[in-house]
Scaffold this active site. Sequence first.
Site, PDB file in Angstrom:
ATOM      1  N   ASP A  90      24.804 -13.834  30.642  1.00 51.70           N
ATOM      2  CA  ASP A  90      23.586 -14.403  31.163  1.00 51.70           C
ATOM      3  C   ASP A  90      23.100 -14.025  32.306  1.00 51.70           C
ATOM      4  OD1 ASP A  90      22.456 -17.889  31.468  1.00 51.70           O
ATOM      5  OD2 ASP A  90      21.719 -16.078  32.220  1.00 51.70           O
ATOM      6  N   GLY A 126      12.223 -17.188  26.802  1.00 52.19           N
ATOM      7  CA  GLY A 126      13.231 -16.035  26.774  1.00 52.19           C
ATOM      8  C   GLY A 126      13.972 -15.910  28.047  1.00 52.19           C
ATOM      9  N   VAL A 127      14.063 -14.672  28.778  1.00 52.92           N
ATOM     10  CA  VAL A 127      14.681 -14.731  30.055  1.00 52.92           C
ATOM     11  C   VAL A 127      13.851 -15.008  31.068  1.00 52.92           C
ATOM     12  CG1 VAL A 127      14.064 -12.324  30.407  1.00 52.92           C
ATOM     13  CG2 VAL A 127      16.409 -12.993  31.251  1.00 52.92           C
ATOM     14  N   ASP A 128      12.565 -14.963  30.987  1.00 55.65           N
ATOM     15  CA  ASP A 128      11.492 -15.459  31.946  1.00 55.65           C
ATOM     16  C   ASP A 128      11.752 -16.848  32.113  1.00 55.65           C
ATOM     17  OD1 ASP A 128       7.884 -15.139  32.131  1.00 55.65           O
ATOM     18  OD2 ASP A 128       9.621 -15.442  33.834  1.00 55.65           O
ATOM     19  N   SER A 156      11.519  -6.212  27.126  1.00 56.60           N
ATOM     20  CA  SER A 156      10.454  -6.200  25.827  1.00 56.60           C
ATOM     21  C   SER A 156      11.258  -6.224  24.594  1.00 56.60           C
ATOM     22  CB  SER A 156       9.865  -4.809  25.742  1.00 56.60           C
ATOM     23  OG  SER A 156       8.822  -4.904  27.053  1.00 56.60           O
ATOM     24  N   GLY A 183      12.951  -9.125  23.284  1.00 54.47           N
ATOM     25  CA  GLY A 183      12.807 -10.255  22.638  1.00 54.47           C
ATOM     26  C   GLY A 183      11.386 -10.493  22.006  1.00 54.47           C
ATOM     27  N   VAL A 184      10.568 -11.549  22.721  1.00 50.48           N
ATOM     28  CA  VAL A 184       9.336 -11.915  22.142  1.00 50.48           C
ATOM     29  C   VAL A 184       8.351 -10.449  21.980  1.00 50.48           C
ATOM     30  CG1 VAL A 184       7.158 -12.868  23.011  1.00 50.48           C
ATOM     31  CG2 VAL A 184       9.307 -14.055  22.965  1.00 50.48           C
ATOM     32  N   TYR A 185       8.602  -9.596  22.838  1.00 51.35           N
ATOM     33  CA  TYR A 185       7.661  -8.373  22.703  1.00 51.35           C
ATOM     34  C   TYR A 185       8.060  -7.447  21.583  1.00 51.35           C
ATOM     35  CZ  TYR A 185       5.226  -9.574  26.882  1.00 51.35           C
ATOM     36  OH  TYR A 185       4.255 -10.154  28.126  1.00 51.35           O
TER      37      TYR A 185
HETATM   38  N1  APR Z   1      20.228 -13.146  30.295  1.00 56.87           N
HETATM   39  C1  APR Z   1      20.038 -12.047  29.686  1.00 56.87           C
HETATM   40  N2  APR Z   1      19.188 -11.514  28.646  1.00 56.87           N
HETATM   41  C2  APR Z   1      18.505 -12.616  28.025  1.00 56.87           C
HETATM   42  C3  APR Z   1      18.625 -13.864  28.530  1.00 56.87           C
HETATM   43  C4  APR Z   1      19.667 -14.307  29.583  1.00 56.87           C
HETATM   44  N3  APR Z   1      19.665 -15.421  29.983  1.00 56.87           N
HETATM   45  N4  APR Z   1      17.688 -14.627  27.699  1.00 56.87           N
HETATM   46  C5  APR Z   1      17.219 -13.818  26.989  1.00 56.87           C
HETATM   47  N5  APR Z   1      17.844 -12.285  27.137  1.00 56.87           N
HETATM   48  C6  APR Z   1      17.377 -11.322  26.478  1.00 56.87           C
HETATM   49  C7  APR Z   1      16.897 -11.467  25.164  1.00 56.87           C
HETATM   50  O1  APR Z   1      17.894 -11.809  24.146  1.00 56.87           O
HETATM   51  C8  APR Z   1      16.054 -10.073  24.947  1.00 56.87           C
HETATM   52  O2  APR Z   1      17.105  -9.181  24.414  1.00 56.87           O
HETATM   53  O3  APR Z   1      16.334 -10.614  27.179  1.00 56.87           O
HETATM   54  C9  APR Z   1      15.712  -9.595  26.295  1.00 56.87           C
HETATM   55  C10 APR Z   1      14.153  -9.952  26.426  1.00 56.87           C
HETATM   56  O4  APR Z   1      13.650 -10.623  25.739  1.00 56.87           O
HETATM   57  P1  APR Z   1      12.211 -11.682  26.479  1.00 56.87           P
HETATM   58  O5  APR Z   1      12.850 -12.545  27.338  1.00 56.87           O
HETATM   59  O6  APR Z   1      12.026 -12.270  25.128  1.00 56.87           O
HETATM   60  O7  APR Z   1      11.318 -10.818  26.968  1.00 56.87           O
HETATM   61  P2  APR Z   1      10.414  -9.700  26.479  1.00 56.87           P
HETATM   62  O8  APR Z   1      10.650  -9.266  24.992  1.00 56.87           O
HETATM   63  O9  APR Z   1      10.131  -8.728  27.362  1.00 56.87           O
HETATM   64  O10 APR Z   1       9.165 -10.627  26.395  1.00 56.87           O
HETATM   65  C11 APR Z   1       8.636 -10.958  27.577  1.00 56.87           C
HETATM   66  O11 APR Z   1       8.293 -13.202  26.840  1.00 56.87           O
HETATM   67  O12 APR Z   1       9.521 -15.049  27.881  1.00 56.87           O
HETATM   68  C12 APR Z   1       8.185 -14.226  27.844  1.00 56.87           C
HETATM   69  O13 APR Z   1       6.852 -14.578  29.815  1.00 56.87           O
HETATM   70  C13 APR Z   1       7.606 -13.759  28.964  1.00 56.87           C
HETATM   71  O14 APR Z   1       5.452 -12.906  28.282  1.00 56.87           O
HETATM   72  C14 APR Z   1       6.908 -12.490  28.445  1.00 56.87           C
HETATM   73  C15 APR Z   1       7.556 -11.940  27.210  1.00 56.87           C
END
Ligand code: APR
Length: 485
Positions: free
Chosen positions: A19, A41-43, A126, A128-130
């Site tokens: 994490d 997500g991580v944000d 990118s 995760g959601v992206y």
């Molecule tokens: N620690 C490490 N990695 C994490 C954590 C954490 N606590 N939580 C999630 N992740 C990983 C996810 O498993 C994924 O592999 O971070 C990676 C990125 O995923 P997202 O957080 O969904 O980010 P992203 O794909 O870049 O999409 C960004 O999502 O949350 C919104 O505001 C954000 O609009 C932006 C978009």
Amino acid sequence: MAPATYLPSYLPIILERGDLTQLAVDAIVNAAGPTLLGGGGVDGAIHDAAGPELLAECSTLGGCAVGDAKLTAGYRLPARHVIHAVGPIWRGGDHGEADLLASAYRRSLELAVAHGLRTVAFPAISCGVYGYPHAQAAEVAARAVRDFILAHPGALSGVYLVAFDDAAAAAIAAALAELGAYERIIGGLLGLIVGDALGVPVEFFRREALDRAPLLDMIGHGTHDQPPGTWSDDSSLTLATAASLTSSRTIDPEDMMRRFADWLERGEWSAHGEVFDVGITTAESIKRYLSGAPAPWGGGGEMDNGNGALMRIFPLACALRRATAAQLIERAGEVSALTHAHPRSRLCCAYFCLVVRAVFRGGGLLSAMNEAAAALAPSLPASEAAALARILDASVLDAPREQIRGSGYVVHCLEASLWAAHRHQGFSAAVLAAINLGEDTDTTGAVTGALAGALYGREAIPRRWLEALARGPELLAVAERLAAL
Ligand code: APR
């Protein structure tokens, strides 16, 4: 066994499983959206852990373009800062996503270094959601971080690629392993040529003379009266082998032999267009080939066991780094037999290729040697076991210097390179220790240079030695093609 250290020490890029919000580093990177106003997500995890002050600061930043990044404090996080990077949304891969993702990593590191931050931890931006596929994203991330570190040596002490799940971890591990092999293959080929060029001026020097006046740097003239940076038949035949493997993308011994003949007759792949210092067994084999005799052209007698095949076999380990050990052993014997067909030369070439490709994967020298010995054991004729005994049980590593020879005998050359690389830390110390054993110094230098270059990576080779090499830019191009196989 210790986990493989995929990367040479000058690339402190570490896979971390867990994490991101719990890492006490100088900065964690947030996979943010363009508004910087939080999300899932991580944000979401980062804002939850940092507290409301983070959002308050983000609100003052005016958002962030895709591929760019902005810095804030870390507030309640263990990390001192948060770098908010905006990655691209995946749209199939032909909308510039790779460049935008690389830019997000690069801009994050630029901000970190601009603020004197030395440890940075990234999520899989990118992914995760992206929707960016992990394998492609990890490759982009690893290369972007490698390129930044090579362009800013010493600026960062640790860049962590944090995997939150197994898919991310597997993708990052694979990307780092490929990156490590790339650095080590380039290091091995350039290291071989540097070792050759270092040894050329003192070839045939007796050890006593070198004990009195050791070789300490790249010099010129001496035995062959060549200018500094001149490499010999060792590198020429290695380059011809590499050119064969990278142009035909198959293993074609006849094509290799034709290129060897082009070298002998027309100076192809020679440092200055002039062929000097040709091995007897190699020359006789090429002449047999040119006379139209059928393969194998190599000398098969016990006295044909010079190091003339061992010195040029390194590119085969690169081309076959994903093959099975049995395939590698068979092909190494075949390529050795072009000029050196006796079982001993074939086995030494196979052993060296097995060691080097284990090193490509990040294994240390001793574990690579044990792996190679185990792989060779089933195909080892009893007649050869005695000759190779000190290599196969690795006892050669502990032998006193007086029991290590730098002669042109293939076993001596292989023993000397393993001994020098094991007993002397770093590229320069290993290669110079091998050369200062005396005798066939350009070849012990070349074989040790290949091994040490693979162990420590290309950045471990002194730049002044690389810059001294004849035809330097062409050599790097060959090395990059070999590493890209
Ligand atoms: N620690 C490490 N990695 C994490 C954590 C954490 N606590 N939580 C999630 N992740 C990983 C996810 O498993 C994924 O592999 O971070 C990676 C990125 O995923 P997202 O957080 O969904 O980010 P992203 O794909 O870049 O999409 C960004 O999502 O949350 C919104 O505001 C954000 O609009 C932006 C978009």
